[in-house]
Each structure stands twice: as C-alpha cells, then as structure tokens.
Motif scaffolding. Sequence first.
Motif: not given
Length: 686
Positions: A147-160, A196-205
């Motif tokens: 299952r996909i538990l967390s998502l984050s966009w790259h600020p450019s919108g090209t990758h997640i 190991c559960i990845i509860w959150g991710v953040a994609f920086l510029s």
Amino acid sequence: MGEFKVHRVRFFNYVPSGIRCVAYNNQSNRLAVSRTDGTVEIYNLSANYFQEKFFPGHESRATEALCWAKGQRLFSAGLNGEIIEYDLQALDIKYSVDAFGGPIWSIAANPSGSQLLVGCEDGSVKLFQINPDKIQFERNFDRQKSRILSLSWHPSGTHIAAGSIDYISVFDVKSGSAVHKMLVDRQYMGVSKRKCIIWGVAFLSDGTVISVDSAGKVQFWDSATGTLVKTHLVANADVQSIAVSDQEDSFVVGTAEGTIFHFQLVSVTSTSSEKQWVRTKPFQHHTHDVRTVAHSPTALISGGTDTHLVIRPLMEKVEVKNYDAALRKITFPHRRLISCSKKRQLLLFQFSHHLDLWRLGSTVATGKHGDTLPLSKDADHLLQLKTKGPENIICSCVSPCGSWIAYSTASQFFLRRLNYEHDNLSLQRVSKMPAFLRSAVQIMFSEDSTKLFVASNQGSLHILRLLEGSFKHLHTFQAQSGTVESMCLLAISPDGNWLAASGTSAGVHVYSVKRLKLHCTVPAYNFPVTALAIAPKTNNLVIAHSDQQIFEYSIPDKQYTEWSRAIQKQGFHHHWLQRDTPITHIGFHPKRPAHILLHDAYMFCIIDKSLPLPNDKTLLYNPLPPTNESDVIRRRTAHAFKISKKYKPLLFMDLLDERTLVAVERPLDDIIAQLPPPIKKKKFGT
C-alpha cells in the motif's frame, strides 16, 4: 452583576473525535481538519482561528487524507476508496469518485493545482485531472507491492515520492514509471523489526526526500542517486507525520509519544554558506499520538488522538506580539451543541448519533454567596433519541416550552412532539417532513414555540407553523443575490416579529416575519459572526465577531445604536481583544434591558450598558474593589464589563429566569480519562 442561583451541569458526556489529518491553504490562510468520525472542519486563521465551516461526519467515511487544490478546492480520501470534493458554499459534498484501488491512504495535489494523486491499498498510484466541474481519471503509475501510505510532489511537478512499507519510490510523472526505489533500514533501537512503515514523505526542490517511519527515524535521501544521506533517530515510537514550510527552511514532525520536533536549515558556521538540517526544538503539547502536522508561515500546527488542535507560534516569525503570538489549544467546536427549554428547565445535548434530554435538578435549600446547595431532586435523564443510519446529526433544538424537538442530518429532517402526562413522557413523530428541510444547518423555535425557523444549506430560510402534532409551511426566504451560502446562525426576536440570519462571509440579514420580506442588511464587517441575538422590547440586534468586537444594531431604526458607536469610538479593552476563544452565545436579562449576557469557553460576562466603558488603564477582570470600600469609590471604579472565570470549559450558559443561571461545563480531565491510554514512557528511576 447581581446574584444568581447557578445550576452547574457536568453530565454532558461529550468527547470530541480525534484529529486524523490537517491541510493548510497558504492562499486563503485556512486550515482543514478531519476527525476520526468523518467530520471536516474549516478554520479561518486570519479570523482569530475561528471554525467558520464544518461538514458533518458519516460512519462509512473514514477520512485518511486531505488536500487543497488551486481555486480554494478541498478534496479528501479515505478507507472507503472514494475521493470527495466539498462544496464550501453549501457546506455539502459536491461529489464523490471511486478510485477503484481499495482503501485510499494518501492524497496530494500538484503545485499548479491541475492534477491530483492518490495512493491506494493495492499499491497503485492514480493520477486524476482536476477539471472545473469534476476530477477525471488520467492514468495509473507503476504498481508497487504494498500500500501507498504517503505521497509528495516535487515543487516542479515532474516527479513524486511515494512512501510504502519498507521502501520509498520516486516516480517520473510524465512516464508514470518508478525511477528509484530506496529501501529503508528496519533497525529499531538496535533490534530488527519485521516491517518499517513510511508514514510520511516530503520532496524538496533540491531533490532531497525526507521520510518519517515507524522506527522513529527522520531520514534524508538523495532522489537523484537513490541513496541515504542522513538519519535522525528522534523517538522510541513511530514518527507519524511531516510538514515542510513553503520556503523549505524548516519542517516539523509528530510522533506517537505526543512530541513534536522542529527541524531548521542552519549554516554550518557563521561565515559558511553551507547549510545543514538541525533538530532545534521539541514541543510536548499532546498527551497521545500526534497523527498529523501542518506548517504555516508563522506557526506549527498539530493534532491527534487527544482531540486538541494545537497552534504553536514561531516567535521569530511573529512580527507583532499580539494574540497571534500565544499558544492555542482548540478542543471544542465553535458551534452550539446544547439547547435549553426555560419553561420546563430541560437541556438537550447533541452527540454524533443521538440526543439526550435532561431535566435539571432542584433544591429548596438557601445559602449565602458561594455556597453549594444540596439537591432535593436530582437531575433526570428523560430521553435518548437515536438516529438511524450512518449520518451524523448536524444541528438540533428543543422548543422553549419543551414540547418539541427538531434535528437534522444530511439527508433527513426530523420533528418530534413530546407529551408530558404526570411522570410519563411519550414521543410522537411528525411524518411527511418536506424534502427541502433536509441538510438544515441551523434550527430555532420562536419564543412562544408556535413557529419553527430552519436554515438550509442552500441559503434559504424556511418558516413552519407548529400545530398539535403537525405543521404548516408558511414561507421561504430565498438566498440573497443569487448566492447559495449557508446561513449558519439564526436569531429570533422575543416578540417573534424579526428574524436575523448570518452566513460565513455574507453580512447579517434581518427579515420581517410579519411582512415576510427582507427588512435590512447590517453593514458588512471583515470578520465572521460567532454569535447573535435580538434583545427584548428594544429589538436591538447584538452581534459578536471572531475578532472579539461586539456591535449593537437597532432593527427598527436600521442603524447602529449610540452605545455601539460609543464603544467603537473608544475601543475595547486590550485584554478583551486578546482572548483567543470566540463568543458562542448571547442572552439578555428579562428585567434589566441594559444588561447583555455572553460567554466563550473560558469566561462568562455581563455587560452593563449603563456603566462607563473600561479603558486600557483599568483592570478588566477585577472591576470592583474590596467590599469594605465606600460606595463612592466602588461606583467610581466600576465599569460595564463584569466577568467571571469560575466556570470552564464552558460549553453553554443562559438564564432560566431572572434569578437563575444554567452553566454546562466539560472538564478536560474527564475527556482525557475516556481516551485510550497513551504510549507508556520509561521515566528516570523507574
């Protein structure tokens, strides 16, 4: 202030639902909060953190994720597998779309607000196009094994970046394929965990991916090479949430131990341009799991199992030290959950799926000021009215005579007739309620209990005449100027001739019930209305706003009163304006027309309009000198605001008669005692 006999009620067994997720909108400075019962609340941070809107919960809607998209559009997703968009004007669900991927654990909109991603139970990441009227499925990304538990966009919108179990995936949005898969170490305090559960991710510029996981780690990854850069072990339990500031110079994480950690990007040395992430501040404002966090430009926001919404200001970001610089804990809703029948001394308590009707106790004992009098007759639980179906109750009301109860859910409106025969109570259902009454957002009875006023979520106001066991529809006031904004607050004059209604952003409209037409509109004000009421005899409309301003408007004269103009000219006391909870109820003394009674969660106040207003040099909360002072000194130092902080947290307070008050309190310790136990922490020496 005068002396009152006070019914101190503490048997309202209300427990707010825990907070599951929050989403901050930087453009409108609003915060969306989802609770475990499916309720979604909207807080206006610019309006003194007032809860201006809410969407009622539903048993089948376990909301797991919230996000804002461009154009102030709010989306949610949950374990029922549906994506929901909310109508922020009508306070209703606009539509729902099945993602066909099983339960949805995460949702995120791209920076431009044109695309929406959801992470599903079956390991799929689904991309939707956000169209003006509805979202439309575009394509699936490469399916993952869990299952996909967390998502984050790259600020450019090209990758997640997508967090799963044991690994993080980086996807190329254009192709939908996984570019990197980064395996997470299962080591937890030197012991290998099963998962190991990845509860959150953040994609920086700059391409850095920050992850938080069930092993208590905050990790930094290089998305270009798929390698681990740095690890911070911050907790002995799960780190469950992460939020990054817009400038990407700080972020906050929340743990299952109730602790919040603040990380900041600081220079390695005073002369170096090189920077690194440093854990700077821990905060312990929660007793239980911190399920979700958000990062506004000036504050860290968190919520969790203990039901508190905590706003922790960043003092280095606050320019002026006013009420924005104070720590806030919001626990109770900023709307009415209790109504009162003064004639029969009844209280109606509203819960998510049932209503409780209580008769207050009585006493024949007498005493002096401050005495607690024994009850000669205990409070009596007369009735519990349960709803059928999964929908939460939106609003409810008991008539002043105690013979009617009305309540509404999203799909039905209910009216019940109560018949009292000696000690027996019988309930009669009024059938064939019209469909236009459903999704009512506010209900009120007239003072003589002959009329029922219903505010629908489409902006219209309905008037019903109550007959013996039935009703008759008299009139409908349509929404003003073509809007469909819900009227969330109603006030009826004691003589039944005037009806005042207020929405979340529109002004206050006053209608003539006799002539059945709009009488006037109160001049617009920048802050939302939190409470309003019409005074007896004078028909003056008293309005409280979220910035703690109070206005008095003469309905017959269609203008502000002299007292209102005087208090606006002088200004309110600075301690009054710095209060951080809104006024939720306004009342009047039947024998003293100069008195206005009002309360928020932490104080009860009587404003005596015949006395001078306090200035900033006088004490607001201690208006009277000791009783041994002379009457001349007492009169010289007295001012209009008489405030009592004896009763708190105060959910409801009103006059039953000219000498009797009822106060409904809900101590926080009673709420915490009903929550599940927190994670046990080992303390030194144990």
